[in-house]
Write an enzyme that holds these catalytic residues in place. Structure first.
Site, PDB file in Angstrom:
ATOM      1  CD  GLU A   1      -7.472 -40.985  57.137  1.00 43.88           C
ATOM      2  OE1 GLU A   1      -7.727 -40.055  57.913  1.00 43.88           O
ATOM      3  OE2 GLU A   1      -6.823 -42.001  57.489  1.00 43.88           O
TER       4      GLU A   1
ATOM      5  CD  GLU B   1       0.377 -39.965  57.576  1.00 41.68           C
ATOM      6  OE1 GLU B   1       0.516 -40.178  58.778  1.00 41.68           O
ATOM      7  OE2 GLU B   1      -0.700 -39.617  57.077  1.00 41.68           O
TER       8      GLU B   1
ATOM      9  CG  ASN C   1      -4.401 -36.976  62.000  1.00 38.92           C
ATOM     10  OD1 ASN C   1      -5.410 -36.402  62.411  1.00 38.92           O
ATOM     11  ND2 ASN C   1      -4.279 -37.433  60.767  1.00 38.92           N
TER      12      ASN C   1
ATOM     13  CG  HIS D   1      -4.287 -37.571  56.288  1.00 38.04           C
ATOM     14  ND1 HIS D   1      -4.991 -38.701  55.942  1.00 38.04           N
ATOM     15  CD2 HIS D   1      -3.494 -37.924  57.325  1.00 38.04           C
ATOM     16  CE1 HIS D   1      -4.636 -39.692  56.751  1.00 38.04           C
ATOM     17  NE2 HIS D   1      -3.727 -39.249  57.603  1.00 38.04           N
TER      18      HIS D   1
ATOM     19  CE  LYS E   1      -5.637 -40.856  60.807  1.00 42.72           C
ATOM     20  NZ  LYS E   1      -5.442 -42.039  59.979  1.00 42.72           N
TER      21      LYS E   1
ATOM     22  N   GLY F   1      -3.586 -47.146  59.510  1.00 43.27           N
ATOM     23  CA  GLY F   1      -4.699 -47.811  60.199  1.00 43.27           C
ATOM     24  C   GLY F   1      -4.779 -49.303  59.962  1.00 43.27           C
TER      25      GLY F   1
ATOM     26  CB  SER G   1       0.640 -49.116  61.444  1.00 40.87           C
ATOM     27  OG  SER G   1      -0.604 -49.295  60.790  1.00 40.87           O
TER      28      SER G   1
HETATM   29  P1  13P Z   1      -2.393 -44.722  62.087  1.00 33.03           P
HETATM   30  O1  13P Z   1      -1.250 -44.354  63.025  1.00 33.03           O
HETATM   31  O2  13P Z   1      -3.674 -44.973  62.811  1.00 33.03           O
HETATM   32  O3  13P Z   1      -2.000 -45.789  61.124  1.00 33.03           O
HETATM   33  O4  13P Z   1      -2.679 -43.396  61.205  1.00 33.03           O
HETATM   34  C1  13P Z   1      -1.623 -42.765  60.587  1.00 33.03           C
HETATM   35  C2  13P Z   1      -2.104 -41.476  60.050  1.00 33.03           C
HETATM   36  O5  13P Z   1      -2.877 -41.425  59.112  1.00 33.03           O
HETATM   37  C3  13P Z   1      -1.618 -40.244  60.692  1.00 33.03           C
HETATM   38  O6  13P Z   1      -1.922 -39.116  59.942  1.00 33.03           O
END
Ligand code: 13P
Length: 256
Positions: A97, A167, A9, A95, A11, A173, A212
């Site tokens: 976010e 997640e 992903n 997601h 982003k 992150g 992560s």
């Molecule tokens: P990270 O791997 O950067 O923690 O992000 C995970 C994520 O949100 C994947 O959709």
């Protein structure tokens, strides 16, 4: 036997140059790896370029979100039909976010799930609890609620050939991944929860871990019986780290 899926992903990251360089590097790194599905989800504006650049490789195309309407006066939206038109296979929905910054509800996300299934696209339904919910012992309650929105709207059969990404928000992150045992416990809970409605559907649904995941912790996570690959953020922007994660999933599958 489930086939793990490792999906990047990206982003809100990328440029024409970066998409070109990263895909060229990924093609080299993952071409010989079998036993694991691989996908990348670049920003929507680069999907056509990515489609062209992954052509003929084993890398599938994913999108980071979809609108619920197929066409019409919905300025700024991208429809699932358009995603299908450019050969997108996997579509991330729900997601954290988007749940947080765009106030997307469980019901709205379930609506997206239904639209994707109707068009033959594969939803990657993200679920997971906040740090406060985790500390309050509400992880299972939150995950069950987020899954139930889809179960109630579309039934357990909708999870046939679908993907769930667990997640935990506190792990995204932050560099603070869930431990393999912690993640496994939640993955098992999710599978058992769906099994209460339909055991066969629960057995085949892909449950990825996300939060992560990196080249150091992937192998141990993938060694867990209910972890079927990963949804990778930061580490998916580096071809070498992403390739290590893909290889770890393939190796774990061979041992299961
Ligand atoms: P990270 O791997 O950067 O923690 O992000 C995970 C994520 O949100 C994947 O959709």
């Amino acid at each position: 036997m489930r086939h793990p899926l490792v999906m990047g992903n990206w982003k809100l990251n990328g440029s024409i140059h970066m998409v070109h360089e990263l895909i060229a590097a990924l093609r080299k790194e993952v071409s010989g790896v079998a036993g694991c599905d691989v996908a990348i989800a670049p920003p929507a504006v680069y999907l056509c370029q990515a489609r062209h650049e992954i052509g003929g490789s084993r890398i599938a195309l994913g999108a980071q979100d979809t609108g619920v309407n197929l066409s019409g006066a919905f300025t700024g939206e991208t429809s699932a039909e358009m995603l299908k038109n450019v050969d997108v296979k996997y579509v991330i929905i729900g997601h954290s976010e988007r749940r947080t910054y765009h106030k997307e509800s469980d019901e709205f996300i379930a609506q997206k799930f239904g639209v994707l299934k109707e068009l033959g696209l594969t939803p990657v339904l993200c679920i997971g609890e906040t740090e406060a919910e985790n500390e309050a012992g509400k992880t299972q309650e939150v995950c069950a609620r987020q899954i139930d929105a889809v179960l109630n709207a579309h039934g357990a059969a909708a999870f046939k050939d679908a993907v769930i990404a667990y997640e935990p928000i506190w792990a995204i992150g932050t560099g603070k991944s869930a431990t393999p045992a912690q993640a496994q416990a939640v993955h098992k809970f999710i599978r058992d929860h769906i099994a209460k409605k339909d055991a066969a559907i629960a057995e085949q649904v892909i449950i990825q871990y996300g939060g992560s995941v990196n080249d150091k912790n992937a192998a141990e996570l993938f060694g867990q019986p209910d972890i079927d690959g990963a949804l990778v953020g930061g580490a998916s922007l580096k071809a070498d780290a992403f390739a290590v994660i893909v290889k770890a999933a393939a190796e774990a599958k061979a041992k299961k």
